[in-house]
Design an enzyme around this catalytic site. Structure first.
Site, PDB file in Angstrom:
ATOM      1  N   GLY A   1       0.248   5.664   0.386  1.00 51.70           N
ATOM      2  CA  GLY A   1      -0.689   6.765   0.592  1.00 51.70           C
ATOM      3  C   GLY A   1       0.037   8.074   0.784  1.00 51.70           C
ATOM      4  N   GLY A   2      -0.726   9.080   1.205  1.00 54.10           N
ATOM      5  CA  GLY A   2      -0.155  10.410   1.343  1.00 54.10           C
ATOM      6  C   GLY A   2       0.882  10.513   2.435  1.00 54.10           C
TER       7      GLY A   2
ATOM      8  N   VAL B   1       2.977   1.048   3.178  1.00 56.62           N
ATOM      9  CA  VAL B   1       2.754  -0.112   4.031  1.00 56.62           C
ATOM     10  C   VAL B   1       3.386  -1.322   3.348  1.00 56.62           C
ATOM     11  CG1 VAL B   1       1.067  -1.571   5.193  1.00 56.62           C
ATOM     12  CG2 VAL B   1       0.604   0.874   4.911  1.00 56.62           C
TER      13      VAL B   1
ATOM     14  N   GLY C   1       0.824  -1.205   0.000  1.00 55.33           N
ATOM     15  CA  GLY C   1       0.000   0.000   0.000  1.00 55.33           C
ATOM     16  C   GLY C   1       0.854   1.248   0.000  1.00 55.33           C
TER      17      GLY C   1
ATOM     18  N   ASP D   1     -10.073   9.934  10.900  1.00 61.96           N
ATOM     19  CA  ASP D   1      -9.897   9.659   9.464  1.00 61.96           C
ATOM     20  C   ASP D   1     -10.591   8.360   9.082  1.00 61.96           C
ATOM     21  OD1 ASP D   1      -9.001  10.213   6.895  1.00 61.96           O
ATOM     22  OD2 ASP D   1      -7.124   9.113   7.167  1.00 61.96           O
TER      23      ASP D   1
END
Length: 740
Positions: A20-21, A25, A18, A141
């Site tokens: 993201g911003g 991961v 993964g 979130d």
């Protein structure tokens, strides 16, 4: 950083899963413990940040990581470790085998999830949020990408604490003009958008957005312009979900709209109460949903930017879970029953009268029963077996009325009702109920159908619970033969049956056979499912148990320790199976005479069980009993007596005065009194135990006879030799006459 990187000399990165911003991961391996983990690496701190900002961010990371690591709930991802390595902040978490809700929606081609799945996910999410909010933690979130549904149906929320860190760091960055992107606005509460203080009610708003999306196929404000989305959250009432999907239950529609209230004080205040509303709705009598006509959607004033904070300038919509908008969807076959089913061919059974045709069931009523059936399953997963039984019995009666007594779904409800009887201590009632389902399934589906074999296997388990091990052995052997013939020797269901047969062999006193078969099943499960699969570990646990019965305690101890370590990595430290293996490790240490080590093992286990399950949970009390036994073995009899009395009093109150565990504690009180030379008091306790066992188990039961032996020994110590000799003689006669 790439494949093979070793962080802190311990965590080997294997595969990026993964990005993201805030970072990446990775699937990784903990080289120290040999377990698979997920490692989240936050982006390195660049030179554009001053030293004070960097110091504050690192300290905030450590604080929030500690918060996340302290959360212990089946619905929250377990955090194992955190730290800083070569300028990189990292977090080590349990590796979840499943898919996040965003992926589930994408794989469903933008269609909403089946209604029973929506309700099950909602119930599990409210339980996890209730727990974290009670710990004073706000996620900030919550979105589909942060919610994972594992292979066994468990729903877990990810990024607790760290989500807050990223949120706070992002706001700081925006205010300092660094241009870090905001991310998706689809799940933000109005107070988050306005930059106001947020609390748990903001999480509940985000939960409403998530539920809206999985129930309808799109978020409540599914627009292409970020400004329109933000203004929608702030100013526009969302369309009721049932406008897009008529078969949604009315109570779910109301709950989602309540969660999406603009002002925090207008939303539900408590996630736990929200969970009770969902459970109550799922278990309420089914009713036909009214079709809600889709009204005109209130246009969102895209140009109205008043009141939005300056940091939202230039924001894009970001990624949401699915690209498809809401739609009125026909009932999903997976969401409920259709009423259509096919019995096995008529040539496979004897001629029988054709039942009168039932009127065609109303699809909405049948679907409603499917939802209630799934609600019963959820109650069972929560351990609320009495309530689950009530639901399944009611659904079975309604399904029989609508679909007929031999419809597979009627039989499925009767099967689940029988299962709850077994879980609530009514083994004889469960056996009768299983027998009825088995007879119907044999008649309609055939003797070798998987559903027929499943219920026959549960019959064998119930027979074992009733002490009828010989009968259970015959049923298990018959089912195993059929499973090997129809499924193959290595099918997981075949291996489960062989495991049960091995367990039952041990209860028949055939310890060598039980040990041999358990080893064979453990090896097969390791080959088919993997060495750390929970089913493999269950069988290895049984191997250790049989080793103990063979007095091979050193081997048993080594196996229990291996199982405990593997379960720690796979299931987590507070899982009941992990704790059970630790308990048996203490038993093995005590049997080997390593009582001081056993004492330390039990002390730690008691603390962990009390935290995870409560100080008066039966398993916590079992660990305390083991502690008392080892205090006695170390000669600390006054402490052992105090511990035994305290555990006995709690067990009498929680389990009942005649419960077997209570009587075991009472006997331990008597043992300690004897070692302290207080034989008269010990005799009174031994007699209470013997009388209670005789009443509950019968005068010839092995446990009753042991209690009478204890009583005779006590009489002997008091100098009452004639009475002791007479009692010993009577016990010997009863043992000789007892069936073998």
């Amino acid at each position: 950083m790439g494949d093979g990187t070793l962080i802190q000399g311990r965590y080997r990165l294997l595969e990026r899963i993964g990005r993201g911003g805030t970072g990446e991961v990775w699937r990784a391996k903990d080289e120290s413990l040999g377990r698979r983990v997920a490692v989240k690496c936050l982006k390195p701190l660049g030179t554009q940040h001053d030293h004070s900002f960097t110091r504050v961010l690192r300290e905030r990371f450590r604080r929030e990581a500690r918060v996340a690591a302290a959360l212990q709930h089946r619905g929250v991802t377990v955090v194992h470790d955190f730290g800083e390595w070569d300028g990189l902040l990292f977090l080590v978490m349990e590796l979840l085998e499943g898919r996040d809700l965003s992926r589930l929606l994408e794989e469903n081609r933008g269609h909403p999830l089946p209604v029973p799945d929506v309700l099950d996910i909602a119930e599990q999410l409210t339980s996890a949020l209730a727990y974290t909010h009670e710990q004073g933690i706000v996620h900030r979130d919550l979105k589909p990408a942060n919610i994972v549904r594992t292979a066994d149906g468990t729903v877990k929320i990810c990024d607790f604490g760290i989500a807050r860190l990223g949120h706070d760091a992002g706001f700081t960055a925006r205010l300092t003009g660094t241009g870090i992107a905001m991310g998706t606005p689809h799940y933000m509460s109005p107070e988050q958008i306005g930059g106001d203080e947020v609390d748990r009610r903001s999480d509940l708003y985000s939960l409403g957005c998530v539920l809206y999306e999985i129930a309808t196929g799109a978020p409540p404000f599914d627009l292409d312009d970020a400004w329109a989305i933000l203004v929608g959250h702030r100013d526009t009432a969302p369309e009721p979900p049932r406008n897009h999907r008529a078969e949604l239950p009315g109570y779910l529609d109301r709950i989602i709209l309540d969660l999406l209230a603009k002002r925090p004080e207008q939303r539900p205040d408590d996630a736990r109460e929200l969970g009770r509303r969902i459970t109550a709705g799922r278990t309420a009598p089914a009713h036909l949903p009214a079709l809600v006509a889709a009204g005109p959607r209130t246009p969102v004033p895209v140009g109205d930017r008043a009141g939005l904070p300056s940091w939202t300038h230039g924001m894009t919509t970001g990624h949401k879970a699915t690209g498809a908008g809401p739609r009125v969807t026909p009932p999903d076959p997976a969401a409920g029953l259709t009423g259509d089913w096919t019995p096995r061919p008529a040539g496979d059974r004897a001629a029988e009268p054709v039942p009168a045709r039932l009127p065609d069931p109303v699809p909405e009523a049948v679907a409603g029963l499917a939802g209630r059936h799934n609600a019963g399953l959820s109650l069972g997963r929560l351990g609320r077996w009495e309530e689950a039984g009530e639901v399944h019995r009611a659904v079975a009666a309604e399904r029989e009325r609508l679909l007929g007594p031999d419809h597979p779904d009627t039989l499925a409800s009767r099967y689940e009702a029988a299962f709850t009887l077994g879980r609530t201590g009514h083994a004889a009632d469960a056996l009768r109920a299983y027998k009825g389902v088995a007879e119907a399934r044999i008649r309609m589906l055939g003797a070798d159908h998987a559903d027929t074999l499943a219920v026959r296997q549960e019959m064998a388990y119930a027979l074992g619970r009733l002490g009828r091990y010989a009968d259970a052995h015959q049923v298990y052997a018959s089912v195993l033969t059929a499973r090997e013939r129809t499924m193959g020797a290595d099918h997981p269901d075949t291996l489960r049956c062989r495991h049960n047969l091995a367990f039952n062999l041990g209860r028949l006193g055939r310890t060598e056979d039980a040990h041999r078969m358990a080893r064979e099943v453990a090896a097969a499960r390791a080959r088919v499912l993997g060495p750390d699969h929970p089913d493999t570990l269950v069988t290895r646990y049984e191997v250790a148990y049989e080793l103990g019965r063979l007095d091979r305690w050193q081997e048993a101890l080594a196996t229990y320790r291996e199982v405990a370590a593997a379960r720690l990595g796979v299931l987590g430290p507070d899982h009941p199976d992990t704790l059970a293996a630790r308990y048996e490790t203490g038993v093995a240490l005590g049997r080997l005479g390593r009582c001081a080590e056993a004492l330390t093992q039990y002390e730690r286990l008691i603390d962990d069980r009390a935290l995870a399950q409560g100080p008066e949970h039966p398993e916590t009390l079992r660990a305390r009993h083991g502690l008392g036994v080892n205090l006695g073995r170390l000669g600390r009899w006054a402490e052992a007596l105090a511990e035994a009395r305290d555990v006995c009093a709690i067990r009498a109150r929680v389990l009942g005065p005649d419960h077997p565990d209570t009587l075991v504690s009472r006997r331990e009180v008597a043992v300690a009194l004897g070692w302290l030379g207080r034989w008269s008091a010990a005799l009174a306790e031994y007699r209470l135990v013997a009388a209670a066992r005789e009443h509950a188990l019968g005068p010839d039961h092995a446990d009753t006879l042991v209690a009478r032996d204890d009583e005779a020994h006590c009489l002997e110590q008091l100098g009452r030799a004639a009475e002791a000799a007479e009692l010993y003689r009577r016990v010997a006669v009863q043992r000789a006459a007892a069936p073998r």
